[in-house]
Design an enzyme around this catalytic site. Structure first.
Site, PDB file in Angstrom:
ATOM      1  N   GLU A  60       0.815  -1.220   0.000  1.00  0.00           N
ATOM      2  CA  GLU A  60       0.000   0.000   0.000  1.00  0.00           C
ATOM      3  C   GLU A  60       0.847   1.267   0.000  1.00  0.00           C
ATOM      4  O   GLU A  60       0.445   2.309  -0.487  1.00  0.00           O
ATOM      5  CB  GLU A  60      -0.933  -0.007   1.217  1.00  0.00           C
ATOM      6  N   ASP A 157      -2.669  -3.114   2.969  1.00  0.00           N
ATOM      7  CA  ASP A 157      -3.229  -3.338   4.308  1.00  0.00           C
ATOM      8  C   ASP A 157      -4.466  -4.224   4.201  1.00  0.00           C
ATOM      9  O   ASP A 157      -5.280  -4.062   3.286  1.00  0.00           O
ATOM     10  CB  ASP A 157      -3.636  -2.009   4.963  1.00  0.00           C
ATOM     11  N   TYR A 365       3.944   4.688  12.456  1.00  0.00           N
ATOM     12  CA  TYR A 365       2.768   5.109  11.697  1.00  0.00           C
ATOM     13  C   TYR A 365       1.760   5.871  12.571  1.00  0.00           C
ATOM     14  O   TYR A 365       1.264   5.328  13.554  1.00  0.00           O
ATOM     15  CB  TYR A 365       2.121   3.864  11.115  1.00  0.00           C
TER      16      TYR A 365
END
Length: 723
Positions: A60, A157, A365
């Site tokens: 992704e 994801d 993240y």
DNA sequence: GCAAGGTC
């Protein structure tokens, strides 16, 4: 293409697995339960190391591609095309290319003008949105790498959006019939390896549900937005950008309703007893905890009697040592809240800074909802690296001593399927701006605090009662920090220290001051951006990545504005909600999101098809648009008044909105009624006459804006109380 | 140009 492709892919996978069975393939699925047999066609998995030929793995985002490559090989060959990295892993039977998207590379688009519009197609984002220019290179790279592969693996994801992102890339550049799905919920090496040993067929239910969500949001959002803009155009000839959507509109409605409440608020007087006692040479204020007294007369009688008595009696005295557990590491919402509380940052600002820190590899993240740190993380290594940063050297060495090197963080309750809580990577920051430091510092300190001990606080509390009326209770408390614990690392939540002497049960305590204090009922809370964000989280609309952004959209449309740190709705914002509540009520409610979710669930369960769901939405919208169009000119007028483009012929005498009754707009008219209605209660409590009532509430700070405007102009309104 | 959703 949906079902056709779905069928053929299953055929393909089935025939493929037949071939596989002939080989000595290690398989863990040896259970022979009925359930397993029924589910056979979904559960067949493929080991990437058994595949032969060219395999393109699609991640992704670049960071995920890097982790995937490292999970698949100790030394993947890093390559780059147009500045976009990808990875090569060569084996005897296969060569694996790990390439990457950058989130969505495609979006829905139409060439048609006007509304209703139900014709749209997926197009590269860079062709639709000039701000998405960077996606062009990603598409160029993917399109080259995808040519003539034997297998495509969607390794985005494992959520609905990831399924869509990977699907569209394979749809445009690869071959859906040669596609597999990697399913992992964290980017740890172990989990990634496991997922690539168990590749499944493409997750069609997820893809269909995801495509459906995009289409539904698009047709609701685009059609209603266009309808609004078009109404203004025909009513005043002006072009203005207006919008509505499943997430933004309920959010706007929430603020509008809170704001209306505040602007129509009239405080009611009440009385509280204010008493100071004297003990061990200290004068201590005790807080009245009984029922508030509504009339002055009553309050005066009570306080005079208390004065005559001259003392209170200790009903209860407690000493307690309580502990404050360390807070868990941040999820994005918690970080946004703390940055707002401590530094006054907007959620969007905090998020943008966190994203930059992430891209600089300083933190993990940030778009996560998790408050949990993964046990697989090498905490010691991070601590060692952090100790090389001057600001944290001492804190880290303290922490290592305190914990004796046993690093076990507290875990919060909130979780996220794809990402852990936010933590510092230990990479040394360089050239951070002042505000960037503030966010980085919050993250590091919160991370350190998660490993630290509980704070210990000693707390004293005394309850005193008036001997002649035990229902009248007073209280005072004090506290002292005994052990800072985690507060040493995260000092932003330090409780205030306050001294309170010891008391004895039954002790008589002298009163040195006693008076009545007039207070007022509290107005509805002020709204700020962080409250809006928390509300969105609580009702479950938007995502970590979009909430702050959508709040900003409401500002850029001028539906909302900031006034000294708090948010208020503009006349336009009020007007948009009035119009949408009447003509498109569905989009003003969070239940539209619930409805989408139910429909998507049906698609995932295979009981409804995407086309049906979209058709239902289309039919609903067409009906709504027909009734909107019947009143379109009048709606356009209303919005144009609120935009200040034109002035209504019958204007409210207090503002620029159109008159509704008594020469007042609907809000000032409501304010007038509230003023009249609340008089009786004020008269009962204060014994005031009408004029005194008006002048009293006019002066109070918490009295709503519309109320004040009505009072200030009472002569103009030509209303006199009927008594 | 308009949604909401990803991420550079």
């Amino acid at each position: 293409m949906g079902d056709k492709a779905k069928k053929s892919i299953i055929d393909y996978i089935l025939s493929y697995s037949e071939k596989q069975k002939k080989k000595p393939v290690k398989t863990k699925e040896k259970t022979s339960s009925k359930k397993a047999i029924e589910k056979t066609e979904i559960q067949i998995t493929h080991n990437i190391w058994d595949l032969i030929g060219k395999i393109v793995v699609i991640a992704e985002k670049p960071k995920a591609a890097n982790k995937i490559a490292l999970a698949l090989s100790r030394n993947p060959i890093r390559k780059s095309m147009y500045g976009i990295p990808y990875y090569l892993i060569k084996n005897r039977h296969s060569s694996i290319i790990v390439a990457s998207a950058a989130g969505h590379l495609y979006g829905l688009h139409t060439d048609q003008y006007g509304y209703p519009v139900f014709k749209y197609e997926w197009k590269p984002l860079y062709q639709i949105d000039p701000k998405a220019k960077h996606t062009e290179k990603f598409i160029m790279v993917l399109s080259k790498l995808c040519s003539n592969a034997d297998y495509y693996v969607n390794a985005c994801d494992y959520d609905i959006e990831g399924s869509v992102i990977g699907y569209l890339i394979i749809y445009f550049h690869g071959d859906l019939e040669k596609s597999l799905r990697a399913k992992f919920s964290s980017l740890t090496i172990e989990e990634l390896r496991e997922s690539f040993r168990k590749l499944t067929s493409l997750d069609w239910e997820m893809i269909e549900a995801g495509l459906c969500r995009h289409e539904l949001d698009w047709i609701w959002g685009i059609n209603i937005s266009r309808a609004l803009m078009s109404s203004v155009k025909i009513a005043s000839g002006k072009r203005v950008i207006l919008s509505a959507g499943r997430v933004q509109t309920p959010t706007l409605r929430y603020v509008v309703e809170k704001d209306i409440e505040r602007r129509l608020f009239i405080p009611l007087p009440q009385y509280s007893l204010s008493i100071n006692i004297f003990k061990n040479n200290y004068e201590i204020h005790v807080e009245y905890k009984g029922k508030s007294v509504e009339t002055k007369k009553n309050a005066k009688e009570i306080i005079d009697e208390i004065k005559r008595t001259g003392y209170l009696i200790v009903k209860k005295y407690e000493e307690k040592i309580y502990t404050l557990n360390p807070p868990p590491a941040f999820n994005l919402g918690d970080l946004q809240e703390e940055a707002a509380r401590i530094y006054g940052f907007s959620p969007y600002k905090t998020q943008s800074i966190a994203e930059k820190l992430y891209l600089d590899a300083l933190i993990s993240y940030p778009r996560t909802n998790s408050q949990k740190l993964p046990p697989t993380l090498n905490y010691k290594a991070i601590m060692n690296k952090l100790s090389r940063i001057n600001n944290y050297k001492e804190l880290v060495s303290n922490l290592l001593v305190e914990t004796k090197g046993v690093l076990k963080p507290v875990q919060g309750s909130k979780d996220d399927p794809a990402h852990p809580a936010i933590y510092p990577t230990g990479v040394k920051p360089k050239d951070l701006g002042k505000d960037e430091w503030k966010i980085y510092d919050l993250i590091v300190r919160r991370f350190l605090a998660a490993f630290a001990s509980k704070a210990r606080i000693s707390h004293r509390i005394v309850y005193l009662e008036y001997p002649k009326d035990p229902s009248m209770v007073f209280q005072a408390s004090g506290q002292k920090i005994l052990d800072l614990g985690w507060l040493r690392y995260y000092p932003f939540s330090k409780p205030e220290e306050r001294f309170l002497p010891k008391f004895q049960y039954g002790e008589k305590v002298k009163i040195v001051k006693a008076s009545i204090r007039k207070t007022y009922t509290k107005p509805p809370e002020k709204i700020n951006k962080i409250k809006i964000l928390r509300w969105m989280e609580n009702v479950g609309i938007g995502t970590e990545a979009t909430r702050a952004r959508i709040i900003e959209i409401l500002f850029s449309r001028y539906y909302l504005r900031s006034v000294g740190g708090r948010v208020e709705a503009t006349d336009l914002g009020l007007g948009i909600i009035e119009v949408l509540m009447e003509y498109f009520p569905e989009i003003t409610s969070v239940s539209l999101t619930r409805h989408f979710e139910e429909e998507m669930e049906k698609i995932r369960l295979g009981v409804k098809r995407r086309e049906e769901v979209v058709k239902d939405a289309k039919n609903t919208l067409i009906k709504l648009i027909v009734s909107f169009d019947k009143k379109k000119y009048q709606i356009g007028k209303t919005l144009s008044y609120r935009l200040g483009y034109i002035t209504p012929i019958n204007k409210c005498i207090l503002c620029n909105r159109e008159a509704y009754k008594n020469n007042l707009c609907k809000y000032h008219y409501r304010a007038l009624n509230t003023v009249i209605k609340t008089y009786d209660e004020w008269k009962r409590r204060e014994g005031v006459d009408w004029n005194k009532y008006l002048s009293s509430i006019k002066k109070l700070k918490s009295t709503g804006k519309w109320i004040v405007e009505v009072i200030q102009n009472f002569e103009k309104i030509k209303y006199s109380p009927s008594e």
